[in-house]
Design a protein around this motif. Structure first.
Motif, mmCIF file in Angstrom:
data_model
loop_
_atom_site.group_PDB
_atom_site.id
_atom_site.type_symbol
_atom_site.label_atom_id
_atom_site.label_comp_id
_atom_site.label_asym_id
_atom_site.label_seq_id
_atom_site.Cartn_x
_atom_site.Cartn_y
_atom_site.Cartn_z
ATOM 1 N N VAL A 240 0.867 -1.409 0.035
ATOM 2 C CA VAL A 240 -0.080 -0.072 -0.120
ATOM 3 C C VAL A 240 0.809 1.167 -0.147
ATOM 4 O O VAL A 240 0.532 2.240 -0.696
ATOM 5 C CB VAL A 240 -1.015 -0.055 1.148
ATOM 6 C CG1 VAL A 240 -1.580 1.134 1.338
ATOM 7 C CG2 VAL A 240 -2.064 -1.290 1.148
ATOM 8 N N THR A 249 -7.525 5.847 -2.304
ATOM 9 C CA THR A 249 -8.815 5.216 -1.587
ATOM 10 C C THR A 249 -8.617 3.665 -1.374
ATOM 11 O O THR A 249 -8.891 2.992 -0.504
ATOM 12 C CB THR A 249 -10.274 5.551 -2.045
ATOM 13 O OG1 THR A 249 -10.174 6.988 -2.182
ATOM 14 C CG2 THR A 249 -11.357 5.097 -1.090
ATOM 15 N N GLY A 250 -8.449 2.869 -2.783
ATOM 16 C CA GLY A 250 -8.290 1.632 -2.622
ATOM 17 C C GLY A 250 -7.300 1.064 -1.665
ATOM 18 O O GLY A 250 -7.440 -0.027 -1.134
ATOM 19 N N LEU A 252 -6.029 2.407 1.169
ATOM 20 C CA LEU A 252 -6.670 2.563 2.532
ATOM 21 C C LEU A 252 -7.776 1.634 2.808
ATOM 22 O O LEU A 252 -7.535 0.802 3.987
ATOM 23 C CB LEU A 252 -7.263 4.034 2.545
ATOM 24 C CG LEU A 252 -6.307 5.132 2.504
ATOM 25 C CD1 LEU A 252 -7.142 6.287 2.540
ATOM 26 C CD2 LEU A 252 -5.397 5.056 3.554
ATOM 27 N N TRP A 253 -8.699 1.383 1.605
ATOM 28 C CA TRP A 253 -9.506 0.095 2.092
ATOM 29 C C TRP A 253 -8.752 -1.317 2.120
ATOM 30 O O TRP A 253 -9.166 -2.056 3.151
ATOM 31 C CB TRP A 253 -10.620 0.078 1.030
ATOM 32 C CG TRP A 253 -11.703 0.978 1.130
ATOM 33 C CD1 TRP A 253 -12.104 2.187 0.512
ATOM 34 C CD2 TRP A 253 -13.049 0.991 1.984
ATOM 35 N NE1 TRP A 253 -12.912 2.824 0.718
ATOM 36 C CE2 TRP A 253 -13.629 2.095 1.838
ATOM 37 C CE3 TRP A 253 -13.102 -0.386 2.989
ATOM 38 C CZ2 TRP A 253 -14.892 2.321 2.645
ATOM 39 C CZ3 TRP A 253 -14.381 0.219 3.679
ATOM 40 C CH2 TRP A 253 -15.152 1.306 3.490
ATOM 41 N N LEU A 254 -7.491 -1.594 1.331
ATOM 42 C CA LEU A 254 -7.241 -2.742 1.360
ATOM 43 C C LEU A 254 -6.260 -2.954 2.904
ATOM 44 O O LEU A 254 -6.507 -3.969 3.601
ATOM 45 C CB LEU A 254 -6.037 -2.745 0.390
ATOM 46 C CG LEU A 254 -5.262 -3.991 0.293
ATOM 47 C CD1 LEU A 254 -6.297 -5.361 -0.182
ATOM 48 C CD2 LEU A 254 -3.944 -3.851 -0.834
ATOM 49 N N GLY A 256 -7.091 -1.447 5.593
ATOM 50 C CA GLY A 256 -8.059 -1.279 6.696
ATOM 51 C C GLY A 256 -8.576 -2.860 6.744
ATOM 52 O O GLY A 256 -8.834 -3.286 7.928
ATOM 53 N N ALA A 257 -9.069 -3.507 5.619
ATOM 54 C CA ALA A 257 -9.580 -4.911 5.537
ATOM 55 C C ALA A 257 -8.349 -5.778 6.202
ATOM 56 O O ALA A 257 -8.722 -6.730 6.853
ATOM 57 C CB ALA A 257 -9.927 -5.242 4.290
ATOM 58 N N LEU A 287 -4.918 -10.586 0.516
ATOM 59 C CA LEU A 287 -5.011 -9.189 -0.034
ATOM 60 C C LEU A 287 -3.725 -8.619 -0.221
ATOM 61 O O LEU A 287 -3.625 -7.957 -1.200
ATOM 62 C CB LEU A 287 -5.652 -8.611 1.415
ATOM 63 C CG LEU A 287 -6.998 -8.773 1.978
ATOM 64 C CD1 LEU A 287 -7.142 -8.540 3.182
ATOM 65 C CD2 LEU A 287 -8.049 -8.550 0.840
#
Length: 300
Positions: A240, A249-250, A252-254, A256-257, A287
């Protein structure tokens, strides 16, 4: 305690059946041989690297050549592992190992390992000498782990080298060879160390009983089951944060997940043999791989 056999015995000489075990039934060689190659991780690594080749810019023929070379290398390492561990697996009563069950002689597995290794050389050279050198270094690291380094504190090193060599193989094999970005190699190395911890977790007690004392065995089950998701999470962090520019944003979502999965796997662990940390580590690794594949041409 049973003393550890020489791990290179079956590969140095392929004329002996393991521990004198006589097969109980006529051997069905091909299915048993396929079980010995560690098919799930071999296929997973092959599919991942082939997809990475496509994402990096290889055409269909180039990606297929990369996949064939990686598959040959993975098969050689898997068969080498079962041939080198034949006596130890027999002592431990491993019912998931055809050699230990007496369904397949160690000689056949050793021959398969050497055959796949020999095939791996010209297949790797299809990508060019630099790419071949990188890939064969990774394969040699896998053999080094099987034959010696799994018994030492350096046991994570072959996994780190093997996984880190894969993106180097991919990018040096492009029509215009180029070195991969540093963060891609670092993420590969972290995934390799995490894979080592995950792979060893189910067998720590058997390993210790037969004299295998790599780093995870010395750390113990409790430490390893917590450490594996964290190492995989570090790989996600590198994927990341590594590419130049702001984190999207992608990403950050990755992150976070991955963080949520790792935390849930460790926080909910129930007992020393809980498989939740193992599953969490595998999801987080997935991921990280997805992040690498999504990076496309930023790999170089």
């Amino acid at each position: 305690m049973t003393s550890s056999p020489s791990p290179s015995g079956y590969l140095a000489s392929v004329s002996h059946h393991p521990s004198g075990v006589v097969p109980r039934t006529p051997p069905r060689r091909l299915p048993a041989l396929l079980r010995c190659c560690h098919p799930e991780p071999a296929l997973a690594v092959t599919v991942f690297v082939t997809a990475l080749a496509v994402a990096a810019g290889h055409g269909p023929a180039g990606a297929a050549a990369v996949g064939a070379a990686v598959l040959a290398g993975q098969l050689s390492v898997g068969w080498c592992n079962d041939a080198a561990d034949a006596r130890r697996d027999t002592v431990c009563g491993r019912t998931d190992k055809p050699v230990a069950e007496g369904r397949l002689p160690a000689r056949a597995v050793a021959v398969a390992a050497w055959t796949a290794l020999v095939l791996c050389v010209p297949l790797s050279l299809l990508a060019g000498p630099g790419a071949a050198a990188a890939h064969l270094t990774g394969v040699a690291a896998g053999w080094g782990y099987n034959l010696r380094l799994k018994h030492t504190l350096l046991s994570p090193l072959p996994y780190a080298v093997g996984f880190a060599s894969l993106p180097v193989f991919v990018t040096l094999g492009l029509p215009q060879p180029v070195r991969p970005a540093w963060w891609v190699v670092a993420a590969g190395a972290l995934l390799g160390v995490g894979a080592h911890l995950v792979n060893v977790l189910p067998d720590i007690e058997d390993d210790l009983a037969t004299g295998v004392r790599g780093l995870p065995q010395r750390l113990g089950r409790t430490v390893c089951r917590w450490l594996a998701p964290l190492v995989m999470l570090a790989a996600v962090g590198v994927v990341v944060a590594g590419p130049p520019g702001p984190v999207g944003t992608g990403g950050l979502w990755l992150a976070g997940a991955a963080g949520a999965v790792a935390a849930a796997g460790m926080a909910r662990a129930a007992g020393p043999r809980s498989r939740r940390p193992f599953r969490a580590a595998m999801v987080v690794a997935g991921l990280a791989v997805a992040g690498l594949l999504g990076s496309g041409t930023r790999l170089v």
